[in-house]
Design a protein around this motif. Structure first.
Motif, short mmCIF file in Angstrom:
data_model
loop_
_atom_site.label_atom_id
_atom_site.label_comp_id
_atom_site.label_asym_id
_atom_site.label_seq_id
_atom_site.Cartn_x
_atom_site.Cartn_y
_atom_site.Cartn_z
N PRO A 1 -1.63 42.48 61.17
CA PRO A 1 -0.99 41.44 60.37
C PRO A 1 -0.33 41.97 59.10
O PRO A 1 0.70 41.46 58.67
N ILE A 2 -0.91 43.01 58.51
CA ILE A 2 -0.32 43.58 57.29
C ILE A 2 1.03 44.20 57.60
O ILE A 2 2.01 44.01 56.87
N ILE A 3 1.11 44.92 58.70
CA ILE A 3 2.38 45.54 59.09
C ILE A 3 3.41 44.47 59.43
O ILE A 3 4.58 44.56 59.02
N THR A 4 3.00 43.42 60.12
CA THR A 4 3.92 42.32 60.46
C THR A 4 4.40 41.62 59.20
O THR A 4 5.60 41.31 59.08
N ASN A 5 3.51 41.36 58.27
CA ASN A 5 3.92 40.71 57.02
C ASN A 5 4.88 41.58 56.22
O ASN A 5 5.82 41.09 55.62
N TYR A 6 4.65 42.87 56.22
CA TYR A 6 5.54 43.77 55.50
C TYR A 6 6.93 43.78 56.14
O TYR A 6 7.93 43.76 55.44
N LYS A 7 6.99 43.78 57.46
CA LYS A 7 8.28 43.76 58.15
C LYS A 7 9.02 42.45 57.91
O LYS A 7 10.24 42.42 57.86
N ASN A 8 8.29 41.35 57.78
CA ASN A 8 8.91 40.04 57.56
C ASN A 8 9.24 39.79 56.10
O ASN A 8 9.73 38.71 55.76
N GLY A 9 8.96 40.72 55.24
CA GLY A 9 9.31 40.58 53.83
C GLY A 9 8.33 39.75 53.04
O GLY A 9 8.69 39.08 52.08
N ALA A 10 7.07 39.78 53.42
CA ALA A 10 6.06 38.98 52.73
C ALA A 10 5.79 39.48 51.32
O ALA A 10 5.26 38.75 50.50
N PHE A 11 6.16 40.69 51.01
CA PHE A 11 5.86 41.25 49.70
C PHE A 11 7.06 41.17 48.76
O PHE A 11 7.08 41.80 47.72
N THR A 12 8.05 40.36 49.13
CA THR A 12 9.17 40.09 48.23
C THR A 12 8.91 38.76 47.55
O THR A 12 8.09 37.97 47.99
N SER A 13 9.62 38.46 46.51
CA SER A 13 9.36 37.25 45.74
C SER A 13 10.09 36.03 46.26
O SER A 13 9.87 34.93 45.78
N GLN A 14 10.98 36.17 47.22
CA GLN A 14 11.76 35.03 47.71
C GLN A 14 10.94 34.25 48.73
O GLN A 14 10.50 34.78 49.74
N GLY A 15 10.78 32.97 48.49
CA GLY A 15 10.10 32.09 49.43
C GLY A 15 8.69 32.52 49.75
O GLY A 15 8.27 32.45 50.89
N SER A 16 7.96 32.95 48.74
CA SER A 16 6.63 33.48 49.00
C SER A 16 5.67 32.39 49.49
O SER A 16 4.74 32.68 50.23
N GLU A 17 5.90 31.13 49.11
CA GLU A 17 5.01 30.06 49.57
C GLU A 17 5.14 29.87 51.08
O GLU A 17 4.14 29.76 51.78
N ASN A 18 6.39 29.83 51.56
CA ASN A 18 6.59 29.65 52.99
C ASN A 18 6.09 30.85 53.79
O ASN A 18 5.55 30.69 54.87
N ILE A 19 6.26 32.03 53.23
CA ILE A 19 5.80 33.24 53.92
C ILE A 19 4.28 33.25 53.98
O ILE A 19 3.69 33.61 55.00
N ARG A 20 3.61 32.82 52.90
CA ARG A 20 2.15 32.74 52.92
C ARG A 20 1.67 31.71 53.93
O ARG A 20 0.69 31.93 54.63
N LEU A 21 2.38 30.60 54.02
CA LEU A 21 2.02 29.57 54.99
C LEU A 21 2.19 30.09 56.41
O LEU A 21 1.31 29.92 57.26
N ILE A 22 3.30 30.75 56.67
CA ILE A 22 3.54 31.30 58.00
C ILE A 22 2.51 32.38 58.32
O ILE A 22 2.00 32.45 59.45
#
Length: 185
Positions: free
Chosen positions: A31-52
């Motif tokens: 999951p960490i690798i997937t989140n990194y690829k999907n841009g989870a560690f950027t500041s844009q839309g972090s709420e939606n990314i956390r929900l996803i």
């Protein structure tokens, strides 16, 4: 004879421990690798990314427990039945009190109890991950989301309320409480 059983038990425990450790590493790393690829560690839309990420993590845990229960359920059920019978018989043999019985059955009793504890603790880790997911969903900043995502958070909160368990033949959850029940028998 008891040396053969002891060595088989030792190698089985070693094999189980290696599988458990590698499974936990792969289970937590993907999951960490997937989140990194999907841009989870950027500041844009972090709420939606956390929900996803929470939804994907819940799906992954649910799928993992279902597959594990369906594949290993009968084996776990028979394994718990074996431990219940073997522990009772071994404790009965050790309770004779003479040195010969303790030397003969003492190490085997310790090994069988160790395997029971080890197996139960490994499956209890899945319950712990399920509890962490509940806390993660509670921490999602739903206040700043649109109505559609707020409804999605409510549905997800309802789904994560019930803990996910690996079950033995669909009857009893595998974990420390089942182990305690066997030890008290």
């Amino acid at each position: 004879m008891h040396q053969t059983i002891g060595s088989i038990s030792y190698y089985y425990s070693l094999f189980s421990m290696i599988l458990a450790m590698s499974g936990m590493v792969l289970f937590n790393a993907s999951p960490i690798i997937t989140n990194y690829k999907n841009g989870a560690f950027t500041s844009q839309g972090s709420e939606n990314i956390r929900l996803i990420a929470c939804i994907d993590h819940h799906r992954e845990i649910f799928k993992f427990t279902e597959e594990l229960s369906s594949f290993f359920g009968p084996v776990l059920g028979f394994n718990y039945a074996y431990h219940m019978c073997a522990c009772c018989l071994l404790m009965m043999e050790c309770s004779q009190g003479d040195v010969d019985a303790i030397i003969r059955f003492g190490p085997l009793t310790i090994i069988v109890f160790g395997q029971l504890v080890q197996m139960s603790v490994i499956f209890e880790i899945v319950d712990t991950v399920s509890e962490k997911l509940k806390d993660s969903v509670y921490d999602v900043p739903w206040e700043s989301m649109d109505t559609r995502n707020c409804r999605l958070v409510i549905i997800l909160l309802n789904r994560v309320q019930s803990p996910l368990h690996v079950t033995a033949m669909g009857i009893t959850p595998v974990g420390v409480t089942t182990m305690a029940g066997i030890l008290f028998t």
